[in-house]
Design a protein around this motif. Structure first.
Motif, short mmCIF file in Angstrom:
data_model
loop_
_atom_site.label_atom_id
_atom_site.label_comp_id
_atom_site.label_asym_id
_atom_site.label_seq_id
_atom_site.Cartn_x
_atom_site.Cartn_y
_atom_site.Cartn_z
N GLY A 31 49.42 57.24 11.71
CA GLY A 31 49.09 56.96 10.31
C GLY A 31 49.90 57.68 9.26
N ARG A 32 51.04 57.12 8.86
CA ARG A 32 51.93 57.76 7.88
C ARG A 32 52.33 56.79 6.76
NH1 ARG A 32 53.81 62.72 9.94
NH2 ARG A 32 53.48 63.00 12.18
N ARG A 33 51.42 55.92 6.37
CA ARG A 33 51.66 54.98 5.27
C ARG A 33 52.92 54.15 5.49
NH1 ARG A 33 49.10 59.42 2.58
NH2 ARG A 33 47.38 58.69 1.24
N GLY A 34 53.22 53.87 6.74
CA GLY A 34 54.36 53.02 7.08
C GLY A 34 55.65 53.76 7.34
N ASP A 35 55.69 55.06 7.01
CA ASP A 35 56.92 55.83 7.16
C ASP A 35 57.21 56.17 8.62
OD1 ASP A 35 57.24 55.75 4.43
OD2 ASP A 35 56.37 57.74 4.08
N PHE A 36 58.41 56.73 8.84
CA PHE A 36 58.88 57.12 10.17
C PHE A 36 58.78 55.94 11.16
CE2 PHE A 36 57.54 61.08 8.16
CZ PHE A 36 58.64 61.89 8.37
N ASN A 37 59.16 54.77 10.70
CA ASN A 37 59.19 53.55 11.52
C ASN A 37 57.80 53.07 11.94
OD1 ASN A 37 61.94 53.02 11.46
ND2 ASN A 37 62.37 54.26 13.26
N GLN A 38 56.73 53.57 11.31
CA GLN A 38 55.40 53.07 11.64
C GLN A 38 55.31 51.56 11.42
OE1 GLN A 38 52.13 54.38 9.20
NE2 GLN A 38 50.60 53.33 10.47
N SER A 39 55.86 51.08 10.31
CA SER A 39 55.80 49.65 10.00
C SER A 39 56.59 48.83 11.01
CB SER A 39 56.32 49.38 8.59
OG SER A 39 55.47 49.97 7.63
N GLN A 40 57.72 49.37 11.47
CA GLN A 40 58.53 48.65 12.45
C GLN A 40 57.82 48.58 13.79
OE1 GLN A 40 61.17 46.94 11.97
NE2 GLN A 40 61.67 46.45 14.10
N VAL A 41 57.18 49.67 14.19
CA VAL A 41 56.39 49.66 15.43
C VAL A 41 55.26 48.64 15.31
CG1 VAL A 41 54.85 50.98 16.91
CG2 VAL A 41 56.96 52.02 16.06
N ALA A 42 54.61 48.61 14.15
CA ALA A 42 53.52 47.66 13.92
C ALA A 42 54.00 46.22 14.04
CB ALA A 42 52.90 47.90 12.55
N LEU A 43 55.20 45.95 13.52
CA LEU A 43 55.76 44.61 13.59
C LEU A 43 55.94 44.17 15.04
CD1 LEU A 43 57.12 42.20 12.11
CD2 LEU A 43 59.29 43.44 12.31
N GLN A 44 56.46 45.06 15.87
CA GLN A 44 56.68 44.72 17.28
C GLN A 44 55.35 44.64 18.04
OE1 GLN A 44 59.48 43.62 18.29
NE2 GLN A 44 60.49 44.12 16.36
N MET A 45 54.38 45.45 17.65
CA MET A 45 53.06 45.34 18.25
C MET A 45 52.47 43.96 17.99
SD MET A 45 51.29 49.02 17.36
CE MET A 45 49.66 48.44 17.89
N GLY A 46 52.66 43.46 16.80
CA GLY A 46 52.17 42.13 16.47
C GLY A 46 52.81 41.06 17.33
N ARG A 47 54.11 41.20 17.55
CA ARG A 47 54.84 40.21 18.37
C ARG A 47 54.37 40.26 19.83
NH1 ARG A 47 59.35 40.04 21.56
NH2 ARG A 47 59.80 42.27 21.26
N ILE A 48 54.29 41.47 20.39
CA ILE A 48 53.86 41.61 21.79
C ILE A 48 52.38 41.26 21.93
CG2 ILE A 48 53.61 43.21 23.72
CD1 ILE A 48 56.51 42.44 23.02
N GLY A 49 51.60 41.63 20.93
CA GLY A 49 50.18 41.31 20.96
C GLY A 49 49.92 39.82 21.02
N GLU A 50 50.73 39.06 20.29
CA GLU A 50 50.59 37.59 20.32
C GLU A 50 51.03 37.04 21.67
OE1 GLU A 50 52.09 33.65 17.81
OE2 GLU A 50 52.79 35.65 17.25
N LYS A 51 52.12 37.57 22.19
CA LYS A 51 52.63 37.11 23.47
C LYS A 51 51.62 37.33 24.59
CE LYS A 51 56.48 37.91 26.68
NZ LYS A 51 57.73 38.69 26.90
N LEU A 52 50.94 38.47 24.56
CA LEU A 52 49.98 38.82 25.61
C LEU A 52 48.57 38.35 25.31
CD1 LEU A 52 51.09 42.50 26.44
CD2 LEU A 52 51.89 40.34 27.46
N ASP A 53 48.36 37.84 24.09
CA ASP A 53 47.02 37.40 23.67
C ASP A 53 46.01 38.52 23.92
OD1 ASP A 53 45.03 35.80 22.65
OD2 ASP A 53 44.74 34.65 24.49
N ILE A 54 46.25 39.67 23.31
CA ILE A 54 45.46 40.87 23.58
C ILE A 54 43.99 40.72 23.18
CG2 ILE A 54 47.41 42.44 23.46
CD1 ILE A 54 46.46 43.16 20.59
#
Length: 325
Positions: free
Chosen positions: A45-68
């Motif tokens: 939790g760093r308000r999107g900094d230190f690549n938090q937003s980028q990690v979140a973006l990829q989580m969304g992509r993988i989450g959709e692929k795996l139908d978590i």
């Protein structure tokens, strides 16, 4: 509208069962009784900094692929010092406004980390936050029962004696923990009984602090002493944690337990790796990323991803036909 009704169903039907153990139990319905899929993220939790937003973006992509089915947070949810109160804007700025992908609009099950204890702990545990974002569920210790797997969330911060001696130079919010010794003793009794009574195919324990790690913080001796023996006795398959800002897979050399660190949700690249503590090490990545878990009745697949969503490490664990108990 259907998705909103599903969230309402999850929140209002997270059922507390009057089992013999004292850990609050939540039943999470899954898409099918034959499989389970979720993501694991920590130290984010760093308000999107230190690549938090980028990690979140990829989580969304993988989450959709795996139908978590849901997301697990291993703690240190809000930096640097947790939340200041129920209305702290950091909650939305570091959580609601960051993990916006459709696939991540599922229940989030979270434990507290040591940084969370530096803020208003009661605020982070408050049901009020669920009114702001219905995905959020954070308690000290609890159980999520999916039938196929039982996931035991353990509040590990009070185990670490250093936090009570001010050696770290920080103030911690110990409201609700009048006696460290009594708190730990009661939690261990509850965990012991819950693990003993579990009939789940897979047993997973979640904590913030590592039992085994070659990262900056390394092994947590208090957990080796108090938690690890229970994991061995009751045939726990995985212990998953954060705290060290990296991704790791370490196999226990004395039991089938796999130690998995997913604490790379934002700030990482610390660079100090313990070269002397590599027994059972299968994988270590000193950078940002997250982990996925897929289970069925016969096997588990664990995958680690970096900040670009690239697969860094993948392994399968077969489920033995007979329990080790």
């Amino acid at each position: 509208m259907a998705q909103s009704l599903w969230f309402l169903f999850i929140i209002t039907n997270l059922v507390f069962s009057a089992y013999a153990d004292q850990l609050q139990r939540f039943e999470h319905p899954t898409k099918t009784h034959d499989s389970l899929s979720f993501l694991v993220l920590g130290d984010w939790g760093r308000r999107g900094d230190f690549n938090q937003s980028q990690v979140a973006l990829q989580m969304g992509r993988i989450g959709e692929k795996l139908d978590i089915d849901f997301v697990v947070s291993t703690g240190d949810n809000f930096y640097e010092d947790g939340l200041t109160g129920e209305n702290d804007s950091n909650f939305e700025e570091s959580f609601s406004n960051i993990y916006t992908a459709n696939s991540l609009q599922k229940q989030w099950y979270s434990v507290l980390g040591n940084h969370d204890y530096r803020g208003d702990v009661l605020a982070q545990l408050s049901p009020f936050l669920r009114k702001i974002d219905s995905r959020w569920l954070c308690l000290r210790s609890f159980i999520v029962d999916t039938e196929l797997a039982e996931i035991f969330f353990v509040d590990t911060t009070p185990f670490v004696k250093m936090y009570f001696t001010n050696e770290a130079g920080h103030k911690y919010d110990w409201r609700g923990i009048n006696s460290r010794k009594a708190y730990i003793s009661n939690l261990l009794k509850d965990l012991d009984l819950a693990l003993k009574e579990s009939t789940a195919k897979w047993k997973i324990v979640i904590g913030h602090h590592a039992i085994r790690s070659i990262g900056h913080h390394g092994d947590t001796q208090e957990l080796i002493k108090h938690i690890l023996p229970l994991l061995k006795i009751y045939g726990v398959d995985f212990y998953m944690n954060g705290h060290d800002h990296c991704l790791e897979h370490i196999s226990d050399t004395e039991s089938p337990i796999e130690f998995l660190t997913s604490g790379a949700g934002s700030k990482a690249w610390r660079g100090d790796i313990n070269e002397k503590n590599r027994g059972g090490l299968k994988f270590m990545y000193d950078g940002q990323g997250f982990m996925s878990v897929q289970l069925n009745h016969t096997q588990a697949e664990i995958v680690f991803y970096d900040v670009f969503g690239q697969v860094l490490h993948r392994f399968n664990k077969l489920k033995q036909l007979h329990s080790s108990i």
